[in-house]
Motif scaffolding. Sequence first.
Motif, short mmCIF file in Angstrom:
data_model
loop_
_atom_site.label_atom_id
_atom_site.label_comp_id
_atom_site.label_asym_id
_atom_site.label_seq_id
_atom_site.Cartn_x
_atom_site.Cartn_y
_atom_site.Cartn_z
N PHE A 96 58.59 66.20 75.41
CA PHE A 96 58.04 65.91 73.56
C PHE A 96 56.58 64.89 73.65
O PHE A 96 56.12 64.65 74.17
CB PHE A 96 59.26 65.24 73.11
CG PHE A 96 59.74 63.90 73.02
CD1 PHE A 96 58.87 63.07 72.21
CD2 PHE A 96 60.47 63.28 74.19
CE1 PHE A 96 59.07 61.64 72.65
CE2 PHE A 96 60.08 61.99 74.25
CZ PHE A 96 59.49 60.53 73.64
N TYR A 97 56.38 65.48 72.47
CA TYR A 97 54.98 64.36 71.94
C TYR A 97 55.41 63.42 71.25
O TYR A 97 56.07 63.56 70.38
CB TYR A 97 53.66 66.03 71.34
CG TYR A 97 52.66 66.29 72.22
CD1 TYR A 97 52.52 66.02 73.20
CD2 TYR A 97 53.34 67.81 72.66
CE1 TYR A 97 52.14 66.95 73.99
CE2 TYR A 97 52.84 68.83 72.78
CZ TYR A 97 51.72 68.32 74.48
OH TYR A 97 51.23 69.17 74.98
N ALA A 98 54.26 62.39 71.72
CA ALA A 98 54.52 61.03 70.58
C ALA A 98 52.66 60.43 70.14
O ALA A 98 52.31 60.69 71.45
CB ALA A 98 55.43 59.71 70.95
N LEU A 99 52.84 60.19 69.30
CA LEU A 99 51.96 59.89 68.95
C LEU A 99 51.26 58.62 69.95
O LEU A 99 52.14 57.39 69.39
CB LEU A 99 51.34 59.47 67.25
CG LEU A 99 49.92 59.07 66.80
CD1 LEU A 99 49.01 59.92 67.31
CD2 LEU A 99 49.94 58.78 65.50
N ASP A 100 50.25 58.24 70.06
CA ASP A 100 50.54 56.44 70.51
C ASP A 100 49.54 56.09 70.07
O ASP A 100 48.50 55.69 69.85
CB ASP A 100 49.12 56.82 72.30
CG ASP A 100 48.87 55.67 73.27
OD1 ASP A 100 49.49 54.29 72.34
OD2 ASP A 100 48.83 56.10 73.81
N LEU A 101 50.21 54.97 69.63
CA LEU A 101 49.55 54.04 68.11
C LEU A 101 48.59 53.11 68.69
O LEU A 101 48.26 51.92 67.96
CB LEU A 101 51.18 53.34 67.23
CG LEU A 101 51.90 54.21 66.84
CD1 LEU A 101 53.11 53.37 66.40
CD2 LEU A 101 51.59 55.00 65.95
N ASN A 121 44.75 61.46 71.58
CA ASN A 121 45.99 60.16 71.94
C ASN A 121 47.93 60.96 71.50
O ASN A 121 47.83 60.15 71.37
CB ASN A 121 45.35 59.44 70.52
CG ASN A 121 45.68 60.42 68.98
OD1 ASN A 121 45.53 61.16 69.66
ND2 ASN A 121 45.14 59.41 68.37
N LEU A 122 48.00 61.59 71.77
CA LEU A 122 49.28 61.81 72.01
C LEU A 122 49.61 61.46 73.66
O LEU A 122 49.25 62.13 74.65
CB LEU A 122 49.64 63.31 71.34
CG LEU A 122 49.30 63.92 70.29
CD1 LEU A 122 49.58 65.24 70.06
CD2 LEU A 122 49.31 63.09 69.12
N LEU A 123 50.98 61.38 73.35
CA LEU A 123 51.67 61.20 74.46
C LEU A 123 52.40 61.89 75.27
O LEU A 123 53.88 62.30 74.28
CB LEU A 123 52.12 59.76 74.69
CG LEU A 123 51.22 58.50 74.05
CD1 LEU A 123 52.80 56.86 73.23
CD2 LEU A 123 50.82 58.37 75.49
N LYS A 124 52.41 62.93 76.09
CA LYS A 124 53.33 63.97 77.01
C LYS A 124 54.58 62.82 77.82
O LYS A 124 54.20 62.16 78.43
CB LYS A 124 53.00 65.14 77.15
CG LYS A 124 53.84 65.62 77.70
CD LYS A 124 53.31 67.29 78.03
CE LYS A 124 53.95 68.59 78.08
NZ LYS A 124 53.78 69.96 78.45
N GLY A 177 60.68 65.29 68.45
CA GLY A 177 59.30 64.90 68.70
C GLY A 177 57.88 65.43 67.89
O GLY A 177 58.75 66.60 67.11
N LEU A 178 56.90 65.54 68.29
CA LEU A 178 55.32 65.94 67.11
C LEU A 178 55.99 67.86 67.43
O LEU A 178 55.96 68.16 68.51
CB LEU A 178 54.35 65.95 67.70
CG LEU A 178 53.70 63.95 67.31
CD1 LEU A 178 52.66 63.88 67.82
CD2 LEU A 178 54.05 63.41 65.78
N GLY A 179 55.19 67.94 66.43
CA GLY A 179 55.38 70.55 66.35
C GLY A 179 54.96 70.58 67.25
O GLY A 179 54.93 71.73 67.70
N LYS A 180 53.40 69.90 67.90
CA LYS A 180 52.61 70.20 68.94
C LYS A 180 53.06 71.31 70.61
O LYS A 180 52.50 71.76 70.84
CB LYS A 180 51.04 68.80 69.32
CG LYS A 180 50.30 70.26 70.45
CD LYS A 180 49.51 68.57 70.88
CE LYS A 180 48.52 68.93 71.79
NZ LYS A 180 47.46 69.80 71.58
N TYR A 181 54.54 69.98 70.10
CA TYR A 181 55.14 70.94 71.34
C TYR A 181 55.92 72.15 71.31
O TYR A 181 55.33 73.17 72.30
CB TYR A 181 56.19 70.00 71.79
CG TYR A 181 56.95 70.27 72.67
CD1 TYR A 181 56.87 70.06 74.10
CD2 TYR A 181 58.64 71.00 72.29
CE1 TYR A 181 57.63 70.41 74.78
CE2 TYR A 181 59.13 71.55 73.98
CZ TYR A 181 58.98 71.60 74.57
OH TYR A 181 60.21 71.60 76.27
N ILE A 182 55.84 73.16 69.95
CA ILE A 182 56.33 74.15 69.70
C ILE A 182 54.85 74.85 69.37
O ILE A 182 54.89 76.44 70.51
CB ILE A 182 56.98 74.11 68.23
CG1 ILE A 182 57.97 73.07 68.10
CG2 ILE A 182 57.39 75.28 68.32
CD1 ILE A 182 59.07 73.31 67.20
#
Length: 989
Positions: free
Chosen positions: A684-689, A703-706, A645-650
């Motif tokens: 993990f993080y994903a962008l909420d489209l 607007n990110l989904l955990k 997923g997106l790096g914000k998690y790290i």
Amino acid sequence: MLSKLKLNLLYLKDTQFANLMTRRIFNVLLIANPYDAFMLEDDGRIDEKIFNEYTSLSLRYPPRFTQVSTCDEALTQLKNMTYDLIICMPGTGDNEGFDVARTIKAAWPSIPMVILTPFSHGITKRIANEDLSAFEYVFCWLGNTDLLVSIIKLIEDKMNLDHDVKEVGVQAILLVEDSIRFYSSLLPNLYKFVLKQSQEFSTEALNAHQRTLRMRGRPKIVLARNYEEAISIYNKYKNNILGVVTDVRFPRTERGEKDGMAGIRLCAAIREQDPFVPLIIQSSETENMTYASKYGAAFIDKNSKKMDVDLRRIVSDNFGFGDFIFRNPDTMEEIARVKNLKELQNILFAVPSESFFYHISRNHISRWLYSRAMFPIAEFLKPITWNTLQDVDAHRQIIFEAIVKYRKMKNQGVVAVFKRDRFDRYSNFARIGEGSLGGKGRGLAFIDNLVKRHPEFEEFDNARVAIPKTVVLCTDVFDEFMETNNLYQVALSDADDNTILRYFLKAKLPDRLVEDFFTFFDVVKSPIAIRSSSLLEDSHYQPFAGIYNTYMIPYLDDKYEMLRMLSDAIKGVYASVYFRDSKAYMQATSNVIDQEKMAVILQEVVGNQYGPRFYPSMSGVARSLNYYPLGDEKAEEGIVNLALGLGKYIVDGGLTLRFSPYHPTKVLQTSEMEIALRETQTRFYALDLSNCGHDFSIDDGFNLLKLHVKEAEKDGALNYIASTYDPYDQIIRDGLYPGGRKVITFANILQHDVFPLPRLLQLALKYGQEEMRRPVEIEFAATLSREKDKTGTFYLLQIRPIVDNNAVLDEDLTAIPDDRLLLRSYNSLGHGIMNDLYDIVYVKTDHYSASNNQKIAWEIEKLNQQFLDEGRNYVLVGPGRWGSSDTWLGIPVKWPHISAARVIVEAGLTNYRVDPSQGTHFFQNLTSFGVGYFTINAYMNDGIYNQDFLNAQPALHETEFLRHVRFERPMTVKMDGKKKQGVVLMPEI
């Protein structure tokens, strides 16, 4: 048939234009009597005219002229200064001008010398009797400064021709003419045309610097004055002749007698070797026109009043200059016209076959590319003729793929100026504005260039290496935004973050950006990340990592809605410069906020779309220095943290997979089943489209989904990434199997080499560190193909230096007796010695509960502010993971809340065991500021934490959760980064 393989092997090496035209004429000595010199200058300064001539043609380095009128003056000048060219003007009535010239030539034989005579019948006769063998050329002055530019360029071309042809295949135009009068007017005409054309084609360059360099690749002009000279030049450079312009009557034997058919014989000889090279015959005898048609040459009548116009038009049509015109071979009518490479690529498949065949069978396309200095692609296409291929559609395909490959190669590693008509899917990196790119922007441009210069990145069959498409709004756009909207007053005030953000969102970005943004949307067609790139961010000595905001927006078909989201995000990033945390951080690092300027990076988000969400297969952070080496790992081999997923998690300190790129099969976390199940990534993080950002906030993750990892399994995103726990056999199997819990191990990538991630990271870290000359940290992401073909793209997102504190430490820390220590860690991070710390703040362990972690964080923030105000530093000790966004894992402080701490200690409690913190930005700031980070688990006999001694000291400040002790004498901190040991000694009492 040309196999696809050959095209894949085509490694288009970029043309090093800087290596062309290296020999220049900088100083010119002009010998003329005062009257002739005055006539030459025509009441104006020659330097000025040449300068104006040069600038109008975008040429650099106009030469300097020194003028003398006698032989003695000339000799004195030559002794005192280096000249690259001597121009001698013999007067109308005297013969001694030629003698002077010969005397000087004898004394300085290596300097090229040109005779410039005023035009009159008398002089022409006299020249006929002179021995001119000592001089390079004789020209006839017709009162036009263009001639001086041509003389200089002709000699420069001659000096550089050999080298430039060998270096990249620069083209040459051969002019054959023995009449001084004619070539003196032809050359300025030709040069002006060629230089103007090269100005036009240099627009293919991506920025002003490249444009100037590209002009060095223009075709050279070579002058031959007899048949033997012409044929030897042709034979020597026949593979690089763009075209030939020839007279008909000129000398053809050793005796110098004129041959009325010399030009025709030359055309015949050339046609035998090359049926397609363009030929132009010029003659004052119109009967020669019949010969011209016999050899497929164009004809120009020398008696015509518009001879120069004819010449320019025919050269333009035949030598591949100007626009490329596709014609109907029967009627020669224009079918289509292309101005540049992008247009050619777009139209290739639409051109009718017969027209396409007409042009490729005559080498027109490769000639057009040559004349525009696109050597790698012209060189590749030239040998692929109709005879070798015999298939129009295959030919179209090959030209198309070669153009694509060339454009990708040209765009890589270059910061282009953003042009709406030029930015397309092969564009990589462009800038809007003239200011700085900021820290991250520079890092990206650097890493893009690094990949381009090291072909090893190209050698993977199943992996492509790239940076995401990027456009940088330079810092001058920020300045303009701040000034036109009068934002400095509120920005620098004590207003809270929300108020500042509201003011910024109401402000207006420059209107001219709207069309640029629309172009960017059309090309990228994916979600966009809006990232900060401030002047101070990621700078070499004080990285500002994770201080400012990064927003992401989804891709929508409604471009006006997208424009609104993008504008809000840009303003949000601008506003974050002035948020409270940023100001606190500025204060902590002794920077002045007025000097901070913000560039903004707009970048495609790396990832795949799964229904209403978007995320990459993996993202990670690699560091070239590993202060946590385990087993066989070495500190200098580096370390990687990898997550789904997106790096914000790290960045937020989530559980990641940690491995050394040189030992990818030995991963501590997956070595034992119990650890693997406990220490695996679960979210993990994903962008909420579906979130269109109407509730835009100071939290850039709004607007990110955990999500739970199970969601990624439903999306089908775990191929090659997960292993499956089989509860019956009590075993973890690499790969996805039905039932059983999925564990994010990346086993197929690390153990079974499905995707060459470890090797790519080794290369990136190795070259990054070599070229930055210091340890680096690289952020990356990768997407694996949705088809199960094991291919993917590895994206480099950022590179920044890790500022390494190489304080000398020769001491063996284990030799220090325990009773002299407050703290000892066998798992410490950091390197160096500190001996100016008087304060220690620690979280009380009696009745400690993780449920109070948020309250403890607020108390620490208040205390930290006091330390900042007093300019003091302290040691901070507490349980669990510092900086985690999960309050159950540790105390959720952000970096600015503990920025005055010089040593931070994670002290484990018996009921509270958390792995050492690895939040990227947290980690980055520790290393940048040389902050020590100790992990101690005293109850497991892993280190020492002498809390009893601290409890016995009077507290300067005490709350329900914290104690702050200040000593009269300083504590000493010693850290050995290579051995991972650290100690804090008690103050000497």
